[in-house]
Design a protein around this motif. Structure first.
Motif, PDB file in Angstrom:
ATOM      1  N   ILE A 149      23.947 -51.061 -17.555  1.00 20.79           N
ATOM      2  CA  ILE A 149      22.788 -51.570 -18.302  1.00 20.79           C
ATOM      3  C   ILE A 149      22.169 -52.770 -17.597  1.00 20.79           C
ATOM      4  O   ILE A 149      20.949 -52.881 -17.461  1.00 20.79           O
ATOM      5  CB  ILE A 149      23.207 -51.948 -19.742  1.00 20.79           C
ATOM      6  N   LEU A 150      23.036 -53.676 -17.120  1.00 21.32           N
ATOM      7  CA  LEU A 150      22.566 -54.927 -16.511  1.00 21.32           C
ATOM      8  C   LEU A 150      22.623 -54.906 -14.988  1.00 21.32           C
ATOM      9  O   LEU A 150      22.374 -55.924 -14.350  1.00 21.32           O
ATOM     10  CB  LEU A 150      23.398 -56.095 -17.052  1.00 21.32           C
ATOM     11  N   TYR A 152      19.191 -46.879 -22.915  1.00 15.25           N
ATOM     12  CA  TYR A 152      18.503 -47.609 -21.847  1.00 15.25           C
ATOM     13  C   TYR A 152      17.988 -46.641 -20.771  1.00 15.25           C
ATOM     14  O   TYR A 152      16.821 -46.716 -20.355  1.00 15.25           O
ATOM     15  CB  TYR A 152      19.442 -48.641 -21.226  1.00 15.25           C
ATOM     16  N   PHE A 200      14.489 -49.493 -30.727  1.00  9.04           N
ATOM     17  CA  PHE A 200      14.416 -49.522 -29.266  1.00  9.04           C
ATOM     18  C   PHE A 200      13.265 -48.641 -28.777  1.00  9.04           C
ATOM     19  O   PHE A 200      12.510 -48.997 -27.864  1.00  9.04           O
ATOM     20  CB  PHE A 200      15.758 -49.040 -28.691  1.00  9.04           C
ATOM     21  N   GLU A 245       9.873 -49.866 -26.628  1.00  5.73           N
ATOM     22  CA  GLU A 245       9.572 -49.321 -25.303  1.00  5.73           C
ATOM     23  C   GLU A 245       8.518 -48.213 -25.356  1.00  5.73           C
ATOM     24  O   GLU A 245       8.370 -47.460 -24.387  1.00  5.73           O
ATOM     25  CB  GLU A 245      10.853 -48.780 -24.659  1.00  5.73           C
ATOM     26  N   LYS A 289      14.800 -61.366 -14.495  1.00  7.37           N
ATOM     27  CA  LYS A 289      14.700 -60.184 -15.358  1.00  7.37           C
ATOM     28  C   LYS A 289      15.758 -60.198 -16.450  1.00  7.37           C
ATOM     29  O   LYS A 289      15.514 -59.748 -17.576  1.00  7.37           O
ATOM     30  CB  LYS A 289      14.840 -58.925 -14.503  1.00  7.37           C
ATOM     31  N   LEU A 290      16.941 -60.716 -16.127  1.00  6.09           N
ATOM     32  CA  LEU A 290      18.009 -60.752 -17.122  1.00  6.09           C
ATOM     33  C   LEU A 290      17.615 -61.591 -18.329  1.00  6.09           C
ATOM     34  O   LEU A 290      17.988 -61.274 -19.462  1.00  6.09           O
ATOM     35  CB  LEU A 290      19.291 -61.304 -16.495  1.00  6.09           C
ATOM     36  N   ARG A 326      14.579 -61.943 -19.482  1.00  4.63           N
ATOM     37  CA  ARG A 326      13.622 -61.183 -20.291  1.00  4.63           C
ATOM     38  C   ARG A 326      14.360 -60.226 -21.216  1.00  4.63           C
ATOM     39  O   ARG A 326      13.969 -60.040 -22.364  1.00  4.63           O
ATOM     40  CB  ARG A 326      12.660 -60.418 -19.372  1.00  4.63           C
ATOM     41  N   ILE A 327      15.429 -59.632 -20.698  1.00  7.24           N
ATOM     42  CA  ILE A 327      16.276 -58.797 -21.544  1.00  7.24           C
ATOM     43  C   ILE A 327      16.997 -59.665 -22.569  1.00  7.24           C
ATOM     44  O   ILE A 327      17.053 -59.329 -23.763  1.00  7.24           O
ATOM     45  CB  ILE A 327      17.303 -58.021 -20.685  1.00  7.24           C
ATOM     46  N   ARG A 344      14.998 -60.813 -25.754  1.00 13.79           N
ATOM     47  CA  ARG A 344      14.868 -59.772 -26.785  1.00 13.79           C
ATOM     48  C   ARG A 344      16.183 -59.580 -27.543  1.00 13.79           C
ATOM     49  O   ARG A 344      16.195 -59.471 -28.764  1.00 13.79           O
ATOM     50  CB  ARG A 344      14.443 -58.451 -26.147  1.00 13.79           C
ATOM     51  N   VAL A 345      17.262 -59.521 -26.774  1.00 15.23           N
ATOM     52  CA  VAL A 345      18.580 -59.314 -27.380  1.00 15.23           C
ATOM     53  C   VAL A 345      18.949 -60.506 -28.255  1.00 15.23           C
ATOM     54  O   VAL A 345      19.505 -60.332 -29.363  1.00 15.23           O
ATOM     55  CB  VAL A 345      19.636 -59.086 -26.283  1.00 15.23           C
ATOM     56  N   ILE A 404      26.033 -58.614 -24.300  1.00 13.10           N
ATOM     57  CA  ILE A 404      24.992 -58.679 -23.264  1.00 13.10           C
ATOM     58  C   ILE A 404      24.626 -60.132 -22.979  1.00 13.10           C
ATOM     59  O   ILE A 404      24.490 -60.544 -21.817  1.00 13.10           O
ATOM     60  CB  ILE A 404      23.757 -57.877 -23.697  1.00 13.10           C
TER      61      ILE A 404
END
Length: 560
Positions: free
Chosen positions: A118-119, A167, A205, A209, A313-314, A316-317, A320-321, A370
């Motif tokens: 995922i990451l 994902y 989700f 998206e 980028k992490l 940005r994820i 949200r999380v 996460i």
């Protein structure tokens, strides 16, 4: 030695996690848990059914002794593992303990693999620490040992796999869409309520998206994944829907969930013990652990402190999380106005089906993992690997050690002999009109005549699983009703001398055979329904086709 040297950190972390997670079972007895007798009965019933040649075991012959529809309403695919161990000669207690160890190991492996993908983690030790964080989560441990919520624990094991699949399906590599199918199948075959919660978050989700999905034309891919999941699981879905719409079970008459909310004073505590039950709002005295631990609070605040690189980028994820976790924890807390659901009966019934708000902790902890991983990825640029591993393991262990120690010292235990005789029913799949199990137990294993002074006599009956047969002798030819020691479900069949008898629900919910007026042999059994057989064949054919495709692709890659 070369393998150990290259994978030393992974091996050490794995041993540490599995050892700590299994400590309460390193003895010669079984800890008592809220649902342990129910799940022991499910395992033993499945083993008995398999020994009788009944592979699908739709009706559990052990739970209540009268037969229980747990095989229809509760997924049991993974229970074949401990059931086979029983058939191989293991005691019921040992089969259960081995199964829990296998679940712990599978949860660790799945979590590591899923979070790594995922990451897009490049450091294996960070993936292992993510697995450690997830496996030793306080809510998960209390679900294993105090609540003994075997189905939910299985569902928790596969949630990371499902998240990875979602994902890939919505935002990742299109060619890995099959991961979502495996994830959904495993969660569905573990626990219905976890499936229900996961479905809600999958839909959320999807809408988050939706722009990417439409631009990249992933709709067809999503439809393909949904159809394949349905075909693979048709053998369970069709019987489940049949009984869900046709039977008025107690399951559909549970109360509202507003009073099962959790106080913030409980939510982040790590000093909790392995005792108590869920208590409605108003007090916390004597309540069981309803907490995700202090490490969760540290993780949330740690993320806020370390969030410095907005271009990463992490992050940005993570943003949200982070917001999603806060939303879930608010929903679990007493601050959320769940009481307004009483104004909307249908919505209240739907939401109340999860029974307890604290079940949402399983989803919250999934996303918290996460955030924990993002923190580790930030620190690895500034802190040496051994320090990160050591501090992370100390924090993870410190979050659960008090509970583990409390569990090891639990006074309520079951010996191997007692475990072998244990089976109980949760009552959810009994009819709402006949919910009293005590009445069933008081009836005993006997056939009752209606009227009782009729001229019919009953020979010795034979009962094997969900089937029974007996001889009847009617001296005066009058029509008599018989109530037999099997709980009524609508797809039972009965025959007298190979001619169908009418069946209805009798006293206390047992099967009543109508108008038995002749001598002969009565047979009662639970047949696989025609539509169910079609579903079984569809699932079997789908599995075989999938295996053929996988083997074919592997062969092609090997020959290239």
């Amino acid at each position: 030695m070369e393998f150990f040297r290259k994978n030393r950190n992974i091996i050490i972390i794995s041993i540490f996690v599995l050892f700590v997670a299994y400590m309460p079972f390193m003895n010669n007895f079984l800890l008592w848990g809220h649902d342990v007798e129910f799940h022991l009965g499910r395992i033993e019933g499945l083993a008995v059914s398999l020994s009788n040649g009944d592979f699908f075991a739709r009706i559990n012959p052990v739970d209540s002794g009268y037969g229980y529809a747990s095989g229809i309403m509760y997924p049991q695919l993974f229970l074949y593992i401990p059931a086979v161990l029983r058939l191989l000669g293991f005691s019921l207690m040992d089969a259960y303990k081995i199964f829990i160890f296998l679940i712990n190991a599978a949860t660790l492996a799945i979590a590591c693999l899923s979070f790594k993908n995922i990451l897009h983690l490049t450091e294996n030790y960070i993936a292992m620490l993510a697995g450690a964080f997830y496996v030793l989560g306080l809510y998960r441990l209390s679900s294993v040992y105090l609540r003994a919520a075997l189905g939910e624990v299985l569902g928790i094991a596969f949630l990371p796999l499902l998240l990875w699949g979602m994902y890939e399906l919505f935002a990742g590599e299109e060619k890995k869409w099959w991961v979502a199918v495996i994830g959904w199948t495993c969660v569905l075959q573990s626990h219905i309520l976890t499936t229900e919660m996961a479905l809600v978050f999958s839909i959320l989700f999807f809408f988050v998206e939706i722009k990417r999905i439409c631009c990249e034309k992933r709709i067809l891919l999503i439809v393909k994944a949904i159809v394949l999941t349905a075909l693979l699981n048709a053998f369970f879905i069709i019987p489940f829907i049949h009984y869900f719409v046709s039977c008025d079970f107690q399951l559909f008459h549970t109360g509202g969930i507003a009073m099962t909310a959790v106080y913030l004073s409980q939510m982040f505590s790590s000093v909790v013990t392995n005792r108590g039950i869920n208590i409605d709002l108003g007090t916390t005295a004597g309540e069981m652990p309803v907490s995700i631990g202090t490490i969760s609070l540290i993780t949330l605040f740690g993320y806020v402190i370390l969030r410095v690189d907005t271009a990463n980028k992490l992050y940005r994820i993570g943003d949200r999380v982070f917001l999603l976790v806060i939303l879930i924890l608010w929903a679990v807390s007493d601050l959320c106005p769940w009481g307004v659901l009483w104004r909307f009966p249908y919505l209240n019934r739907l939401v109340s089906s999860i029974q307890f708000l604290f079940r949402l902790f399983s989803i919250a902890y999934l996303f918290l993992t996460i955030i924990f991983v993002i923190i580790l990825c930030t620190l690895k640029d500034y802190v040496k690997k051994p320090i990160i591993i050591l501090v992370a393991l100390i924090l993870i262990w410190g979050n659960c050690w008090y509970y583990i120690e409390s569990t090891v010292q639990t006074e309520r235990v079951m010996s191997e002999e007692v475990t072998g005789r244990s089976a109980s029913v949760d009552g959810l799949y009994l009819y709402n009109d006949f919910p009293d199990l005590e009445n069933l137990y008081d009836r005993g294993e006997k056939i009752e005549l209606i009227p009782a002074d009729s001229g019919i006599s009953i020979g010795e009956y034979r009962k094997q699983g969900s089937e029974m047969s007996f001889e009847v002798s009617n001296s005066d030819g009058s029509a008599v009703d018989l109530e037999i020691p099997l709980y009524y479900y609508p797809t039972y069949r009965a025959q007298l001398n190979n001619e169908d008898l009418e069946i209805e629900q009798g006293t206390d919910g047992v099967i009543r055979l109508k108008n038995v007026s002749r001598n002969g042999t009565v047979k009662v059994w639970f047949p696989e329904q025609p539509l169910w057989l079609v579903a079984d064949i569809i699932s079997l054919c789908t599995i075989l086709i999938c295996i053929m495709i996988v083997v074919r692709n592997m062969w092609i890659k090997r020959t290239l």
